[in-house]
Design an enzyme around this catalytic site. Structure first.
Site, short mmCIF file in Angstrom:
data_model
loop_
_atom_site.label_atom_id
_atom_site.label_comp_id
_atom_site.label_asym_id
_atom_site.label_seq_id
_atom_site.Cartn_x
_atom_site.Cartn_y
_atom_site.Cartn_z
N SER A 127 0.80 -1.22 0.00
CA SER A 127 0.00 0.00 0.00
C SER A 127 0.84 1.27 0.00
O SER A 127 0.31 2.37 -0.18
CB SER A 127 -0.95 0.03 1.20
OG SER A 127 -0.25 0.31 2.40
N LYS A 144 1.44 4.10 7.35
CA LYS A 144 0.68 4.96 6.45
C LYS A 144 1.18 6.40 6.54
O LYS A 144 1.88 6.78 7.47
CB LYS A 144 -0.82 4.92 6.79
CG LYS A 144 -1.49 3.58 6.51
CD LYS A 144 -1.62 3.30 5.04
CE LYS A 144 -2.34 1.99 4.78
NZ LYS A 144 -1.53 0.83 5.16
#
Length: 234
Positions: A155, A193
């Site tokens: 991701s 993230k």
């Protein structure tokens, strides 16, 4: 490796299937694990499915099948009030002194503990115990304490972080918008993230268009560290 919550849920589903032949509802799972919302159960079920422990049967409501159990785990009762509060990063960490305090260190390396794996994708638990240490030059680090994590998932590929990389994090509990952080969600699972602040909310943003940005209230996210370096083997 499963988190405590994932393992608890898997055993609860397994025990209910043995007793009644019918999987528990999301409300029953929520009550058994003492979670505040069914969204937490949904994340746990998804994580168990992705790891091959359960299978959701198509076109059937509440249809779950347990494919396997962890090789070694200790059964526990599902009494209300039992909580899992991981301190993801603990212990003596790779510390770098401020530049003003360094004099004749020369090429002295800093031993940075590798604390397990971190997800760049669907959140998984970051391990609480070190697996090994890596020696890094101070120039790759900031002042303060550091830890490293092995990346699993894709991701963050558009930020240049690939599956199999090792991220080096400075231990801190604050971060600015745009920083890449290790974030602990709902005291259960950790993920890598980019952090964005949206008013009173916190957005955890992937660097891959295939993943959605997830938005949380500030009380649901705890910063564990900020990215300072990246290591890659070829």
């Amino acid at each position: 490796m499963l988190t405590r919550k994932q393992s608890d849920l898997l055993r609860f589903i397994h025990e209910r299937l043995k007793e009644t032949g019918v999987p528990p509802s999301f409300d029953e799972m929520k009550d058994a694990l003492d979670l505040r919302s069914k969204s937490g159960i949904h994340r746990l079920v998804l994580a168990l499915e992705e790891r091959g422990f359960i299978r959701r049967l198509p076109n059937r409501a509440r249809a779950l099948e347990v494919l396997r159990l962890p090789e070694s785990s200790t059964p526990r009762s599902f009494s209300r009030g039992a909580r899992f509060s991981p301190a993801v990063i603990e212990g003596n960490l790779g510390r770098v002194r401020p530049m003003a305090e360094r004099q004749d260190d020369g090429d002295q390396q800093v031993a940075v503990p590798v604390m397990g794996r971190i997800a760049a994708g669907t959140p998984i638990s970051a391990l609480q115990t070190r697996s090994h240490t890596i020696n890094l030059p101070p120039d790759l680090l900031a002042s303060g304490e550091h830890f490293a994590l092995e990346v699993r998932g894709d991701s963050m590929i558009e930020a240049g972080i690939l599956d199999g990389d090792t991220v080096v994090m400075k231990k801190q509990d604050t971060a600015d918008t745009g920083d890449i952080v290790v974030a602990l969600i709902d005291e259960e699972e950790a993920t890598l993230k980019r952090l964005r602040r949206r008013g009173a909310s916190i957005a955890l943003e992937a660097a891959n268009a295939a993943y959605e940005t997830r938005i949380f209230g500030p009380d649901r996210v705890r910063i564990q560290g900020k990215l300072v370096s990246l290591l890659r083997k070829y």
